[in-house]
Design a protein around this motif. Structure first.
Motif, mmCIF file in Angstrom:
data_model
loop_
_atom_site.group_PDB
_atom_site.id
_atom_site.type_symbol
_atom_site.label_atom_id
_atom_site.label_comp_id
_atom_site.label_asym_id
_atom_site.label_seq_id
_atom_site.Cartn_x
_atom_site.Cartn_y
_atom_site.Cartn_z
ATOM 1 N N THR A 199 -11.259 -6.081 0.431
ATOM 2 C CA THR A 199 -11.534 -4.754 0.975
ATOM 3 C C THR A 199 -11.167 -3.673 -0.025
ATOM 4 N N CYS A 200 -9.952 -3.764 -0.559
ATOM 5 C CA CYS A 200 -9.494 -2.732 -1.489
ATOM 6 C C CYS A 200 -10.293 -2.750 -2.788
ATOM 7 N N ASP A 224 -5.968 4.493 -1.893
ATOM 8 C CA ASP A 224 -4.569 4.394 -2.290
ATOM 9 C C ASP A 224 -4.267 5.196 -3.548
ATOM 10 N N GLN A 269 -13.371 -0.512 -2.430
ATOM 11 C CA GLN A 269 -13.251 0.912 -2.127
ATOM 12 C C GLN A 269 -13.209 1.621 -3.480
ATOM 13 N N GLY A 271 -4.397 0.644 -5.651
ATOM 14 C CA GLY A 271 -5.021 -0.452 -4.937
ATOM 15 C C GLY A 271 -6.491 -0.243 -4.645
ATOM 16 N N CYS A 272 -6.936 1.005 -4.595
ATOM 17 C CA CYS A 272 -8.323 1.341 -4.278
ATOM 18 C C CYS A 272 -8.451 2.852 -4.436
ATOM 19 N N HIS A 316 0.824 -1.222 0.000
ATOM 20 C CA HIS A 316 0.000 0.000 0.000
ATOM 21 C C HIS A 316 0.856 1.270 0.000
ATOM 22 N N PRO A 317 0.543 2.207 -0.909
ATOM 23 C CA PRO A 317 -0.640 2.305 -1.771
ATOM 24 C C PRO A 317 -0.482 1.678 -3.158
#
Length: 209
Positions: A138-139, A79, A142, A75-76, A54-55
């Motif tokens: 999760t990512c 990020d 987002q 990543g999302c 991350h990120p």
């Protein structure tokens, strides 16, 4: 440090061979170190491959982040908006994605001085205390949507919705020092204080108000 420097410079994850050449460690020692970093949540690896630091990400999760001469996978939403704050040689990056509901393309120049303009919203599905149950899932959830209506078209029980300005504030300082020796992640108390400072509220973020 070697993992993050490689991601920052090339936009791709280093291989075991890359890291062995950079650090002078034997390949077996590199593999052991990557396993330890995965266990300590400093990066995410699967089947010996670095998936996220991350990120940065080595797999597409909905966002591309284009600098002056380097292209990263974000990543999302969080990020992707964080990358220009971490890479001081990049005054602004082009973050591009599509609305998960209607496939409308969106792109913003994200810099360090002010949030980008736009009426789009970010939706986070997973509460902060569950992020690492499956951090890739999760990512991947987002994301940025056209509006709350588009969020509700995909998620019958939405998580947390924020505007672009709040997302930018969240991303701005979260990874401060990530590319420097001695970096340490925030503990739960300091993380909660940071979330409150940038304008996030409620139990989704581990906050009482």
């Amino acid at each position: 440090m070697a993992v993050y420097a490689h991601f920052a410079r090339t936009g791709t994850a280093p291989t075991v061979q890359d890291l062995a050449a950079t650090t002078g460690f034997a390949a077996a020692d590199v593999r052991g170190a990557l396993g330890a970093l995965h266990a300590s949540r400093d990066l995410v690896s699967r089947d010996g491959r670095i998936v996220m630091a991350h990120p940065f990400a080595s797999i597409p999760l909905g966002f591309s982040v284009m600098g002056a001469s380097t292209l990263w996978w974000g990543g999302c939403a969080w990020d992707s908006f964080a990358i220009p704050h971490l890479l001081h040689e990049e005054p602004g990056v082009l973050v591009a994605t599509r609305c998960p509901a209607c496939d409308t393309p969106h792109a913003w120049v994200v810099g360090r001085t002010a949030p980008p303009a736009g009426d789009q919203v970010a939706h986070f599905l997973t509460p902060v205390d569950r992020i690492w149950d499956d951090v890739v899932h999760t990512c991947a959830n987002q994301r940025l949507f056209c509006s709350t209506r588009c969020v509700e078209a995909v998620h019958k029980e939405p998580g947390y919705v924020m505007d672009l300005a709040t997302l930018w504030r969240l991303a701005r300082g979260w990874y401060a020092g990530r590319l420097e020796s001695g970096y340490k992640r925030r503990d739960p108390v300091s993380a909660a204080a940071y979330f409150a400072e940038v304008g996030l509220r409620g139990p989704f973020w581990g906050l009482t108000a």
